[in-house]
Design a protein around this motif. Structure first.
Motif, PDB file in Angstrom:
ATOM      1  N   VAL A 121       0.830  -1.204   0.000  1.00  0.00           N
ATOM      2  CA  VAL A 121       0.000   0.000   0.000  1.00  0.00           C
ATOM      3  C   VAL A 121       0.866   1.256   0.000  1.00  0.00           C
ATOM      4  CG1 VAL A 121      -1.614   1.366   1.392  1.00  0.00           C
ATOM      5  CG2 VAL A 121      -2.017  -1.071   1.051  1.00  0.00           C
ATOM      6  N   ILE A 122       1.926   1.259   0.813  1.00  0.00           N
ATOM      7  CA  ILE A 122       2.802   2.433   0.893  1.00  0.00           C
ATOM      8  C   ILE A 122       3.613   2.585  -0.384  1.00  0.00           C
ATOM      9  CG2 ILE A 122       4.756   3.447   2.110  1.00  0.00           C
ATOM     10  CD1 ILE A 122       3.680   2.096   4.655  1.00  0.00           C
ATOM     11  N   VAL A 123       4.192   1.468  -0.869  1.00  0.00           N
ATOM     12  CA  VAL A 123       5.042   1.523  -2.061  1.00  0.00           C
ATOM     13  C   VAL A 123       4.261   2.035  -3.265  1.00  0.00           C
ATOM     14  CG1 VAL A 123       6.266   0.093  -3.740  1.00  0.00           C
ATOM     15  CG2 VAL A 123       6.674  -0.229  -1.303  1.00  0.00           C
ATOM     16  N   THR A 124       2.988   1.627  -3.382  1.00  0.00           N
ATOM     17  CA  THR A 124       2.178   2.024  -4.543  1.00  0.00           C
ATOM     18  C   THR A 124       1.312   3.243  -4.251  1.00  0.00           C
ATOM     19  OG1 THR A 124       0.414   0.494  -3.896  1.00  0.00           O
ATOM     20  CG2 THR A 124       2.114  -0.342  -5.397  1.00  0.00           C
ATOM     21  N   LEU A 150      -3.131   3.900   6.373  1.00  0.00           N
ATOM     22  CA  LEU A 150      -3.601   2.551   6.056  1.00  0.00           C
ATOM     23  C   LEU A 150      -2.437   1.570   6.038  1.00  0.00           C
ATOM     24  CD1 LEU A 150      -5.748   0.538   5.178  1.00  0.00           C
ATOM     25  CD2 LEU A 150      -5.426   1.315   2.815  1.00  0.00           C
ATOM     26  N   GLY A 151      -1.372   1.910   5.329  1.00  0.00           N
ATOM     27  CA  GLY A 151      -0.210   1.026   5.254  1.00  0.00           C
ATOM     28  C   GLY A 151       0.414   0.799   6.613  1.00  0.00           C
ATOM     29  N   MET A 152       0.558   1.890   7.394  1.00  0.00           N
ATOM     30  CA  MET A 152       1.152   1.765   8.720  1.00  0.00           C
ATOM     31  C   MET A 152       0.281   0.895   9.620  1.00  0.00           C
ATOM     32  SD  MET A 152       2.516   4.808  11.240  1.00  0.00           S
ATOM     33  CE  MET A 152       0.991   5.747  11.045  1.00  0.00           C
ATOM     34  N   GLY A 153      -1.043   1.070   9.530  1.00  0.00           N
ATOM     35  CA  GLY A 153      -1.939   0.257  10.342  1.00  0.00           C
ATOM     36  C   GLY A 153      -1.838  -1.221  10.018  1.00  0.00           C
ATOM     37  N   LEU A 154      -1.741  -1.552   8.720  1.00  0.00           N
ATOM     38  CA  LEU A 154      -1.609  -2.955   8.318  1.00  0.00           C
ATOM     39  C   LEU A 154      -0.281  -3.542   8.788  1.00  0.00           C
ATOM     40  CD1 LEU A 154      -3.072  -2.672   4.709  1.00  0.00           C
ATOM     41  CD2 LEU A 154      -4.087  -3.911   6.628  1.00  0.00           C
ATOM     42  N   ILE A 155       0.806  -2.768   8.674  1.00  0.00           N
ATOM     43  CA  ILE A 155       2.116  -3.249   9.113  1.00  0.00           C
ATOM     44  C   ILE A 155       2.109  -3.520  10.610  1.00  0.00           C
ATOM     45  CG2 ILE A 155       4.524  -2.576   9.471  1.00  0.00           C
ATOM     46  CD1 ILE A 155       4.369  -1.092   6.773  1.00  0.00           C
ATOM     47  N   ILE A 156       1.592  -2.564  11.394  1.00  0.00           N
ATOM     48  CA  ILE A 156       1.563  -2.730  12.849  1.00  0.00           C
ATOM     49  C   ILE A 156       0.659  -3.894  13.249  1.00  0.00           C
ATOM     50  CG2 ILE A 156       0.861  -1.647  15.012  1.00  0.00           C
ATOM     51  CD1 ILE A 156       1.739   1.030  13.813  1.00  0.00           C
ATOM     52  N   ALA A 157      -0.509  -4.001  12.603  1.00  0.00           N
ATOM     53  CA  ALA A 157      -1.413  -5.114  12.911  1.00  0.00           C
ATOM     54  C   ALA A 157      -0.749  -6.452  12.605  1.00  0.00           C
ATOM     55  CB  ALA A 157      -2.707  -4.961  12.106  1.00  0.00           C
ATOM     56  N   GLY A 158      -0.036  -6.515  11.496  1.00  0.00           N
ATOM     57  CA  GLY A 158       0.655  -7.749  11.141  1.00  0.00           C
ATOM     58  C   GLY A 158       1.730  -8.115  12.136  1.00  0.00           C
ATOM     59  N   ILE A 159       2.464  -7.116  12.607  1.00  0.00           N
ATOM     60  CA  ILE A 159       3.531  -7.381  13.583  1.00  0.00           C
ATOM     61  C   ILE A 159       2.941  -7.823  14.916  1.00  0.00           C
ATOM     62  CG2 ILE A 159       5.355  -6.262  14.929  1.00  0.00           C
ATOM     63  CD1 ILE A 159       5.896  -4.573  12.371  1.00  0.00           C
ATOM     64  N   LEU A 160       1.856  -7.184  15.336  1.00  0.00           N
ATOM     65  CA  LEU A 160       1.193  -7.604  16.573  1.00  0.00           C
ATOM     66  C   LEU A 160       0.722  -9.049  16.467  1.00  0.00           C
ATOM     67  CD1 LEU A 160      -0.936  -4.423  17.393  1.00  0.00           C
ATOM     68  CD2 LEU A 160       1.037  -5.276  18.672  1.00  0.00           C
ATOM     69  N   LEU A 161       0.174  -9.385  15.319  1.00  0.00           N
ATOM     70  CA  LEU A 161      -0.324 -10.743  15.106  1.00  0.00           C
ATOM     71  C   LEU A 161       0.818 -11.754  15.067  1.00  0.00           C
ATOM     72  CD1 LEU A 161      -2.889 -12.417  14.553  1.00  0.00           C
ATOM     73  CD2 LEU A 161      -2.520 -12.030  12.110  1.00  0.00           C
TER      74      LEU A 161
END
Length: 308
Positions: A148-151, A290-301
């Motif tokens: 999301v961030i890259v694009t 959005l990108g930051m939220g997905l990255i953080i959620a993934g790391i928490l998971l």
């Protein structure tokens, strides 16, 4: 009394390790912001090359004797030492500066947040660390955030990458190199202390980088002018973001382990985004959140919830 004393000693040691990692992330957050600030004035490879010239000038007086004493060990592990030198010195910082020619400091800092997930992947691929279904889902979620961030919020619009977005790809390649380097630190020969190891990687990485610097300087004719801005920039990235940061990071990894210490990487965007807003006037927009939220959620998971 022995057990409480041992526990206090362990707590102090862990606290000191996190202090080292927090300082490291501050230095590196500033490095991203400075790299973007001087992108139009200082050639990227020149900044990386002179950075390591200063770093070697600072560290070699303390490491030269130790390097000579362990010369047999250096030769014995030459393949490993060449690899980690290229990943950390030749590739990581150079790719960051190349990426910051077109990418914003904000994008670069947020992409760096994917580092812990990449460390987890390399730990599994190279050393067989177990990865659960929950971790796999977390990895995939974080990677979606990176896309999301890259694009710039348009994952299916590949033309974004062809319109100046290639800077993000340089940053992403730099993060991959750094994650692999961090995982490989566990294989560092025990005979090499932190100072000797850092000095060796600086020298080898600088030698590998030199032909690219000469190409930029003599063929592309992108010449670095040694004015006040250049001297201050090289001074910061050479001493704070190189010597102190690498020594602190390597020590923190040694004390806590790569997977645990990698969580400190999340502090880099915190420091960096604050500095970028102050000095560069950059602001977060929708796809950043959005990108930051997905990255953080993934790391928490993938890590925090799994440990709990």
């Amino acid at each position: 009394m022995t057990q409480p004393l041992a526990q206090n000693s362990e707590s102090t040691s862990v606290g000191f390790a996190w202090f080292l990692l927090a300082a490291t992330t501050l230095f590196w957050g500033g490095n991203f912001v400075l790299g973007r600030a001087v992108a139009a004035d200082i050639p990227p490879i020149a900044l990386a090359w002179w950075r390591w010239v200063l770093a070697m000038a600072v560290i070699m007086p303390f490491a030269a004797h130790g390097l000579w004493q362990v010369r047999a060990v250096l030769w014995q592990h030459k393949g490993y030492l060449l690899l980690v030198s290229v990943l950390s010195v030749s590739v990581f910082n150079t790719f960051v500066y190349l990426g910051l020619q077109t990418s914003t400091a904000t994008n670069a800092l947020l992409l760096l947040s994917s580092g812990p997930v990449m460390i987890l992947i390399f730990s599994w691929a190279l050393f067989g660390e177990r990865v659960s279904t929950q971790q796999v889902l977390g990895i995939l979620l974080s990677l979606v955030g990176v896309v999301v961030i890259v694009t710039e919020g348009h994952p299916l619009a590949l033309q974004v990458l062809l319109q100046g977005g290639t800077g993000n790809l340089w940053i992403l390649a730099a993060v991959i190199a750094w994650a692999l380097y961090s995982v490989l630190l566990r294989k560092r020969p025990a005979e090499l202390n932190g100072t000797v190891f850092f000095a060796l990687t600086a020298v080898v990485g600088w030698i590998v980088l030199s032909p690219f610097f000469f190409y930029e300087h003599f063929v592309q004719e992108r010449i670095m002018v040694f004015n006040t801005t250049a001297l201050i920039s090289v001074g910061y990235v050479g001493f704070f973001a190189s010597v102190l940061a690498f020594l602190f990071w390597n020590r923190g990894i040694q004390m806590l382990g790569a997977n645990r210490a990698s969580n400190s990487i999340h502090l880099i965007p915190v420091w960096g985004l604050v500095l970028a807003s102050i000095f560069l006037g950059e602001r977060l927009v929708g796809f950043h959140w959005l990108g930051m939220g997905l990255i953080i959620a993934g790391i928490l998971l993938a890590s925090v919830l799994r440990r709990r």
